[in-house]
Design a protein around this motif. Structure first.
Motif, PDB file in Angstrom:
ATOM      1  N   THR A  42       0.683  -0.999   0.007  1.00  0.00           N
ATOM      2  CA  THR A  42      -0.114   0.018   0.154  1.00  0.00           C
ATOM      3  C   THR A  42       0.976   1.242  -0.128  1.00  0.00           C
ATOM      4  OG1 THR A  42      -0.131   0.072   2.310  1.00  0.00           O
ATOM      5  CG2 THR A  42      -2.012  -1.097   1.294  1.00  0.00           C
ATOM      6  N   PRO A  43       0.344   2.435  -0.571  1.00  0.00           N
ATOM      7  CA  PRO A  43       1.250   3.433  -0.382  1.00  0.00           C
ATOM      8  C   PRO A  43       1.831   3.851   0.958  1.00  0.00           C
ATOM      9  CG  PRO A  43      -0.942   3.988  -1.714  1.00  0.00           C
ATOM     10  CD  PRO A  43      -1.048   2.598  -0.940  1.00  0.00           C
ATOM     11  N   GLN A  70       5.458  10.288  -0.915  1.00  0.00           N
ATOM     12  CA  GLN A  70       4.619   8.910  -0.644  1.00  0.00           C
ATOM     13  C   GLN A  70       5.337   8.103  -1.866  1.00  0.00           C
ATOM     14  OE1 GLN A  70       0.528   9.134  -2.216  1.00  0.00           O
ATOM     15  NE2 GLN A  70       0.205   8.146  -0.580  1.00  0.00           N
ATOM     16  N   LYS A  72       4.545   4.916  -3.825  1.00  0.00           N
ATOM     17  CA  LYS A  72       3.504   3.907  -3.892  1.00  0.00           C
ATOM     18  C   LYS A  72       3.722   2.501  -4.852  1.00  0.00           C
ATOM     19  CE  LYS A  72       0.950   8.124  -5.874  1.00  0.00           C
ATOM     20  NZ  LYS A  72       0.188   8.888  -6.878  1.00  0.00           N
ATOM     21  N   ASN A 155      -2.674   3.453  -8.928  1.00  0.00           N
ATOM     22  CA  ASN A 155      -2.246   4.710  -8.311  1.00  0.00           C
ATOM     23  C   ASN A 155      -1.234   5.420  -9.267  1.00  0.00           C
ATOM     24  OD1 ASN A 155      -3.526   4.422  -5.948  1.00  0.00           O
ATOM     25  ND2 ASN A 155      -2.138   3.147  -5.145  1.00  0.00           N
ATOM     26  N   ASP A 156      -1.380   5.194 -10.494  1.00  0.00           N
ATOM     27  CA  ASP A 156      -0.592   6.003 -11.728  1.00  0.00           C
ATOM     28  C   ASP A 156       0.816   4.979 -11.590  1.00  0.00           C
ATOM     29  OD1 ASP A 156      -2.402   7.564 -12.444  1.00  0.00           O
ATOM     30  OD2 ASP A 156      -1.677   8.930 -10.981  1.00  0.00           O
ATOM     31  N   CYS A 157       0.948   3.751 -11.188  1.00  0.00           N
ATOM     32  CA  CYS A 157       2.067   2.791 -11.298  1.00  0.00           C
ATOM     33  C   CYS A 157       1.768   1.573 -12.171  1.00  0.00           C
ATOM     34  CB  CYS A 157       2.779   2.685 -10.039  1.00  0.00           C
ATOM     35  SG  CYS A 157       2.920   3.946  -8.791  1.00  0.00           S
TER      36      CYS A 157
END
Length: 181
Positions: A42-43, A70, A72, A155-157
């Motif tokens: 999780t982030p 942060q 991710k 998450n944009d990853c």
């Protein structure tokens, strides 16, 4: 400023994996090092504290600042199937498991497609499981291999694409002959 003397930067972080030694001090620390932990599920937020002390024109000063970073997670997929070899007209069921809940995955299909179609699916916010189910048809007389390529994103990853092959056997053919009399 030429009037600044005794300039000292002190970076600290109580966050595990921050990459900082305890009380990293000195002018040489111009860049915060990369965090030193692996891929989190999780982030994770790392908080860095910066304290700058200096003397300017004979007066001592102290400045403080906080920086939050942060990190991710990058999702990874595992694909399994109860039947990686099916007969024409049967359902290909591909079970998709991610290392990160809420992962969105897309899939493409190579040629021959046997009727398989590309698509996408988002796992639930608390789920790491998904499934693709498609009826595949082989109109040839030999087995064909349908290659699915799955790409995860959360998450944009974006994670590394994973391939999975399904072999589709043709319908059996029979020859009927009549005896010669």
């Amino acid at each position: 400023n030429p009037g600044i003397t005794n300039l000292v930067y002190t970076w600290t972080s109580a966050s595990p994996g921050s990459g900082l030694p305890t009380n990293a001090t000195g002018r040489e620390i111009d860049v915060i090092p990369n965090p030193t932990f692996g891929n989190p599920a999780t982030p994770v937020t790392i908080t860095y504290d910066l304290r700058i002390t200096y003397t300017l024109d004979g007066v001592n000063y102290t400045e403080t600042a906080k920086a939050n970073l942060q990190v991710k997670p990058i999702p990874a997929l595992t694909i399994t199937s109860p039947n990686a070899v099916i007969c024409s007209g049967e359902n290909a069921v591909l079970n998709v498991k991610s290392t990160v809940a809420g992962t969105r995955f897309t899939w493409t299909v190579g040629s021959p497609s046997a009727g398989a179609t590309p698509g996408n699916q988002t796992m639930g916010a608390n789920s790491v499981d998904g499934q693709v189910s498609q009826v595949l048809t082989n109109t040839t007389t030999a087995p064909i291999v349908v290659r699915y390529t799955f790409t995860p994103d959360v998450n944009d990853c974006t994670g590394t694409p994973v391939t999975f092959d399904v072999t589709v056997n043709p319908f059996p053919t029979a020859e009927i002959s009549t005896p010669k009399t």
